[in-house]
Enzyme design. Sequence first.
Site, PDB file in Angstrom:
ATOM      1  N   GLY A  53      -6.829 -20.706 -13.663  1.00 57.36           N
ATOM      2  CA  GLY A  53      -7.352 -21.247 -12.407  1.00 57.36           C
ATOM      3  C   GLY A  53      -8.683 -20.638 -12.005  1.00 57.36           C
ATOM      4  O   GLY A  53      -8.976 -19.487 -12.333  1.00 57.36           O
ATOM      5  N   ASN A  54      -9.487 -21.433 -11.333  1.00 57.21           N
ATOM      6  CA  ASN A  54     -10.768 -20.937 -10.840  1.00 57.21           C
ATOM      7  C   ASN A  54     -11.205 -21.800  -9.672  1.00 57.21           C
ATOM      8  O   ASN A  54     -10.875 -22.987  -9.603  1.00 57.21           O
ATOM      9  CB  ASN A  54     -11.828 -20.935 -11.956  1.00 57.21           C
ATOM     10  CG  ASN A  54     -11.641 -22.092 -12.922  1.00 57.21           C
ATOM     11  OD1 ASN A  54     -11.979 -23.224 -12.611  1.00 57.21           O
ATOM     12  ND2 ASN A  54     -11.061 -21.813 -14.090  1.00 57.21           N
ATOM     13  N   SER A  75     -15.212 -19.325 -17.059  1.00 57.41           N
ATOM     14  CA  SER A  75     -15.663 -20.108 -18.217  1.00 57.41           C
ATOM     15  C   SER A  75     -15.718 -21.604 -17.897  1.00 57.41           C
ATOM     16  O   SER A  75     -16.348 -22.380 -18.600  1.00 57.41           O
ATOM     17  CB  SER A  75     -14.727 -19.864 -19.404  1.00 57.41           C
ATOM     18  OG  SER A  75     -13.422 -20.249 -19.032  1.00 57.41           O
ATOM     19  N   GLU A  76     -15.027 -22.013 -16.796  1.00 61.61           N
ATOM     20  CA  GLU A  76     -15.043 -23.432 -16.411  1.00 61.61           C
ATOM     21  C   GLU A  76     -16.203 -23.751 -15.464  1.00 61.61           C
ATOM     22  O   GLU A  76     -16.240 -24.836 -14.867  1.00 61.61           O
ATOM     23  CB  GLU A  76     -13.704 -23.849 -15.782  1.00 61.61           C
ATOM     24  CG  GLU A  76     -12.491 -23.737 -16.702  1.00 61.61           C
ATOM     25  CD  GLU A  76     -12.442 -24.776 -17.821  1.00 61.61           C
ATOM     26  OE1 GLU A  76     -13.492 -25.369 -18.165  1.00 61.61           O
ATOM     27  OE2 GLU A  76     -11.346 -24.983 -18.364  1.00 61.61           O
ATOM     28  N   HIS A 132      -9.658 -25.550  -9.351  1.00 52.76           N
ATOM     29  CA  HIS A 132      -9.018 -25.963 -10.603  1.00 52.76           C
ATOM     30  C   HIS A 132      -7.878 -24.993 -10.898  1.00 52.76           C
ATOM     31  O   HIS A 132      -8.035 -23.787 -10.759  1.00 52.76           O
ATOM     32  CB  HIS A 132     -10.017 -25.928 -11.762  1.00 52.76           C
ATOM     33  CG  HIS A 132      -9.339 -25.923 -13.100  1.00 52.76           C
ATOM     34  ND1 HIS A 132      -8.566 -26.984 -13.525  1.00 52.76           N
ATOM     35  CD2 HIS A 132      -9.277 -24.990 -14.083  1.00 52.76           C
ATOM     36  CE1 HIS A 132      -8.062 -26.690 -14.723  1.00 52.76           C
ATOM     37  NE2 HIS A 132      -8.476 -25.491 -15.084  1.00 52.76           N
ATOM     38  N   HIS A 142      -3.571 -24.715 -12.953  1.00 53.33           N
ATOM     39  CA  HIS A 142      -2.531 -25.299 -13.799  1.00 53.33           C
ATOM     40  C   HIS A 142      -1.178 -25.144 -13.088  1.00 53.33           C
ATOM     41  O   HIS A 142      -0.272 -24.486 -13.613  1.00 53.33           O
ATOM     42  CB  HIS A 142      -2.465 -24.587 -15.157  1.00 53.33           C
ATOM     43  CG  HIS A 142      -3.804 -24.259 -15.764  1.00 53.33           C
ATOM     44  ND1 HIS A 142      -4.045 -23.105 -16.478  1.00 53.33           N
ATOM     45  CD2 HIS A 142      -4.971 -24.942 -15.768  1.00 53.33           C
ATOM     46  CE1 HIS A 142      -5.302 -23.087 -16.891  1.00 53.33           C
ATOM     47  NE2 HIS A 142      -5.892 -24.175 -16.471  1.00 53.33           N
ATOM     48  N   HIS A 179      -3.877 -30.442 -19.439  1.00 53.61           N
ATOM     49  CA  HIS A 179      -4.571 -29.258 -18.970  1.00 53.61           C
ATOM     50  C   HIS A 179      -4.146 -28.866 -17.549  1.00 53.61           C
ATOM     51  O   HIS A 179      -3.493 -27.849 -17.361  1.00 53.61           O
ATOM     52  CB  HIS A 179      -6.091 -29.480 -19.078  1.00 53.61           C
ATOM     53  CG  HIS A 179      -6.904 -28.250 -18.778  1.00 53.61           C
ATOM     54  ND1 HIS A 179      -8.172 -28.046 -19.243  1.00 53.61           N
ATOM     55  CD2 HIS A 179      -6.617 -27.152 -18.030  1.00 53.61           C
ATOM     56  CE1 HIS A 179      -8.626 -26.881 -18.830  1.00 53.61           C
ATOM     57  NE2 HIS A 179      -7.696 -26.326 -18.085  1.00 53.61           N
TER      58      HIS A 179
HETATM   59 ZN   LIG Z   1      -7.915 -24.657 -16.872  1.00 54.60          ZN
END
Ligand SMILES: [Zn+2]
Length: 425
Positions: free
Chosen positions: A25-26, A70-71, A90, A92, A156
């Site tokens: 998550g981010n 990284s996203e 974002h 999961h 995802h």
């Molecule tokens: Zn992800």
Amino acid sequence: MHPAEQLAVIIGRIYRSGMTTTSGGNLSIKDDNGDIWITPSAVDKGNLHPDDIMCVKPDGTVVGKHKPSSEFPFHKAIYDMRPDMTAVIHAHPPGLVAFSIVHEVPNTNIIPQAKRICGKVGFAPYDVPGSLALGEKIADEFRKHPDYKAVIMENHGVVLCGKDLLDAYERFETLEFCARTIINAKTLGEPCYLTDAEIDQFELSRTREYPHFMDVAYPSDERAIRREIVDIVRRSCDQGLMISSYGTVSVRWRGNDFLITPPGIARWDIAPEQIVQVKDGMVEAGKTPSRSVAMHQKIYQMHPHIHSIIITQSPHLMAFATSGEKFDVRTIPESWIFLQDIPTLEYGIQYTANNPIPEMLGRLPAILMANDSVIVTGDQLLKTFDKLEVAEFSAKSLIMAAPIGSLRPIDDAKIEDLRVAFNVK
Ligand SMILES: [Zn+2]
């Protein structure tokens, strides 16, 4: 609050409510300068501090002590596509990942407020995490549907945006709640969805104009009730019994006067001074009470033994309220003693002129309203909250039991013994 502080608070809430793992998550915020503040890569999500948050300048310069998530590429792609959005989340979360891995999107017409909060939900095809190609695929989904604010990512997770971080968080939490409710309802039977017309009925049921009174006094017993209400609302959110976008708590004060939560504020974020005093049928000046205020007033007038009311949505009780399956509390003695028999009333009945709920609550401690909520009443607020917990646990046990066998309820003779032993009327 500074963007870094907001991000640290919200990622902490997301982690503690079981909607992300330590590494997954981010989230990000774009500020007025065009700087993007984003959670760092590979740092414990359960323990992030504001000084861990990274800042990426419009020219690509990175400021901070870690690496940005990284996203970052898809966060940037979304901001480029949607200039009116200033926050992206974002993660999961298990309920929405369940939809992601079977290539489905949840139907948000399962509860009334989710359609307005989540809107229609998109579906973006798979690509390598962190790649520019993934960013393009997600941005493309937002480009094709300019009104979408949430997209399920194939095999995802989910990505959502908002006009600010609280808006995005409320959308995220409500959508995950829809996913879990649908999954739980499917374990029991088939979920029933609301029509758009039924949802409009809810959206139009604004609080009727209440007379206001100006001369407001806040004696110490009144202020103690404000604190008590805020504590129970936060506890309900922390225990998974209430989401940001729905829930009302009220407590009787003096005579038939009471205090009640306001609408439109993220429930876990309500402060004591935002609670609304209702006195002699009038509302404290300058405030708006929950839209169900008239029903609370009626319940307190009709039933002197009721001193507190909680109306909420919790994921296992709502599985019963949305599937139409009977919620049978003859599971264990505790459940029946606390709850007796809980009926499910048809959707929208609380908006009708002859709303039967206030009268029914004289005999029943709790009622389910189809696709809407559970209402629980009692004397002290903590005891009412305990009843809500017992109801949600009972619903959860019934759902967990479904794959292993059918309920063998406590029989009538044993119920009569409980009635005598525990003095249940
Ligand atoms: Zn992800």
